[in-house]
Design an enzyme around this catalytic site. Structure first.
Site, PDB file in Angstrom:
ATOM      1  N   ARG A 169      42.445  48.816  52.282  1.00 22.35           N
ATOM      2  CA  ARG A 169      42.186  47.694  51.372  1.00 22.35           C
ATOM      3  C   ARG A 169      41.078  48.017  50.375  1.00 22.35           C
ATOM      4  O   ARG A 169      41.074  47.513  49.251  1.00 22.35           O
ATOM      5  CB  ARG A 169      41.841  46.439  52.176  1.00 22.35           C
ATOM      6  N   ILE A 172      41.978  38.977  43.969  1.00 15.47           N
ATOM      7  CA  ILE A 172      42.749  39.643  45.008  1.00 15.47           C
ATOM      8  C   ILE A 172      42.748  38.717  46.214  1.00 15.47           C
ATOM      9  O   ILE A 172      41.692  38.286  46.683  1.00 15.47           O
ATOM     10  CB  ILE A 172      42.178  41.038  45.365  1.00 15.47           C
ATOM     11  N   SER A 173      43.937  38.351  46.656  1.00 14.92           N
ATOM     12  CA  SER A 173      44.048  37.396  47.768  1.00 14.92           C
ATOM     13  C   SER A 173      43.365  37.933  49.019  1.00 14.92           C
ATOM     14  O   SER A 173      43.259  39.145  49.223  1.00 14.92           O
ATOM     15  CB  SER A 173      45.524  37.122  48.085  1.00 14.92           C
ATOM     16  N   SER A 174      42.931  37.028  49.858  1.00 16.31           N
ATOM     17  CA  SER A 174      42.329  37.441  51.128  1.00 16.31           C
ATOM     18  C   SER A 174      43.383  38.128  51.985  1.00 16.31           C
ATOM     19  O   SER A 174      44.581  37.840  51.864  1.00 16.31           O
ATOM     20  CB  SER A 174      41.752  36.232  51.867  1.00 16.31           C
ATOM     21  N   PRO A 175      42.966  39.052  52.864  1.00 18.94           N
ATOM     22  CA  PRO A 175      43.932  39.694  53.763  1.00 18.94           C
ATOM     23  C   PRO A 175      44.700  38.683  54.597  1.00 18.94           C
ATOM     24  O   PRO A 175      45.883  38.890  54.886  1.00 18.94           O
ATOM     25  CB  PRO A 175      43.054  40.592  54.647  1.00 18.94           C
TER      26      PRO A 175
END
Length: 210
Positions: free
Chosen positions: A32, A58-61
C-alpha cells in the site's frame, strides 16, 4: 518490514469486517505504501483515507476491502472500475480478477497511478483517461462494474456495458447520505437493489481534467 506492516493492516481490517482468504492474500500481495501520496508514507498502513491532491482521496484499506467483497468477484473474468484514483483498488482487484479496466478523469492522477501499477508489475490492469460515466465500450460487456466515486444515478451507457447477470456496486448519493448499493443486471435493467452501508466517497464529476 513491509510484509509485517501489511499483515498487521490486514488483521486490523479483519477486526472491522470479514474478508475472504483470497482478499486477504490480495492485500498481502500489494504494498500500500507505493500507492500512498508523498508525505503520508507513515500512515500507509493505517485504516484511514488519505488526501492525494486534486481534491481526491485514496480510500482507506477497510473501504477497499469492503468494496472488493461487495463486488462478489468470484467467477468474474473482467471488471470495470470508475475512478482509478491512486490505483490501489485496481491493484487489489487485479489479484482476484483476470482483467481490470480502470477509468480516471484527472490526467495527473492517472499518470501517477500508471507509474505505481508499472512499479508493481501488474500487467492485467488497463487504464484510460476519460469521463467515467461514459464507461469503456471497447472491452464491454463487463462481469463486474465498481464505482470508486459517489454518483446520483447509473448512466445508461454503464448499464449497457454490464454483462447480463453481472453485478454493479456503487456509492449512491441519496439526499444528504451516500449508500454503497449493489445491483444485478437482468433483462437489460439493474435489479435486486441491495443497500449495504452508509459511506463517504468523493463525488463523480463530468469531463476530463488536468
Amino acid at each position: 518490514m513491509q510484509s509485517l506492516k501489511t499483515a498487521n493492516m490486514v488483521r486490523e481490517i479483519l477486526k472491522e469486517f470479514p474478508i475472504s482468504q483470497k482478499v486477504q492474500q490480495a492485500f498481502l500481495s500489494i504494498d500500500r505504501e507505493i500507492f500512498t501520496p508523498n508525505g503520508f508514507a507513515y500512515l500507509a498502513y493505517s485504516l484511514d483515507a488519505l488526501p492525494m491532491g486534486a481534491n481526491q482521496w485514496i480510500s482507506s484499506p477497510l473501504t477497499v476491502a469492503k468494496m472488493t467483497e461487495y463486488l462478489q468477484y468470484e467467477g468474474a473474468d473482467n471488471v470495470l472500475e470508475i475512478g482509478c484514483g491512486s490505483g490501489y483498488q485496481a491493484a487489489i482487484l487485479s489479484c482476484l480478477i483476470r482483467r481490470v479496466f480502470s477509468i480516471e478523469r484527472i490526467e495527473r492522477l492517472l499518470n501517477e497511478a500508471r507509474v505505481r501499477i508499472k512499479h508493481c508489475n501488474l500487467k492485467n490492469i488497463n487504464t484510460k483517461l476519460d469521463d467515467g460515466q461514459n464507461g469503456w465500450s471497447a472491452y464491454a460487456p463487463y462481469d463486474r462494474i465498481l464505482f470508486s466515486a459517489a454518483t446520483h444515478e447509473i448512466s445508461p451507457a454503464i448499464i449497457h456495458q454490464l454483462q447480463e447477470g453481472g453485478i454493479l456496486v456503487a456509492p449512491l448519493q441519496q439526499g444528504d447520505k451516500q449508500i454503497i448499493t449493489r445491483f444485478c443486471k437482468h433483462n437489460g435493467t439493474l435489479t435486486n437493489k441491495e443497500e449495504l452501508e452508509i459511506c463517504s466517497f468523493v463525488p463523480i464529476l463530468s469531463g476530463i481534467s488536468n
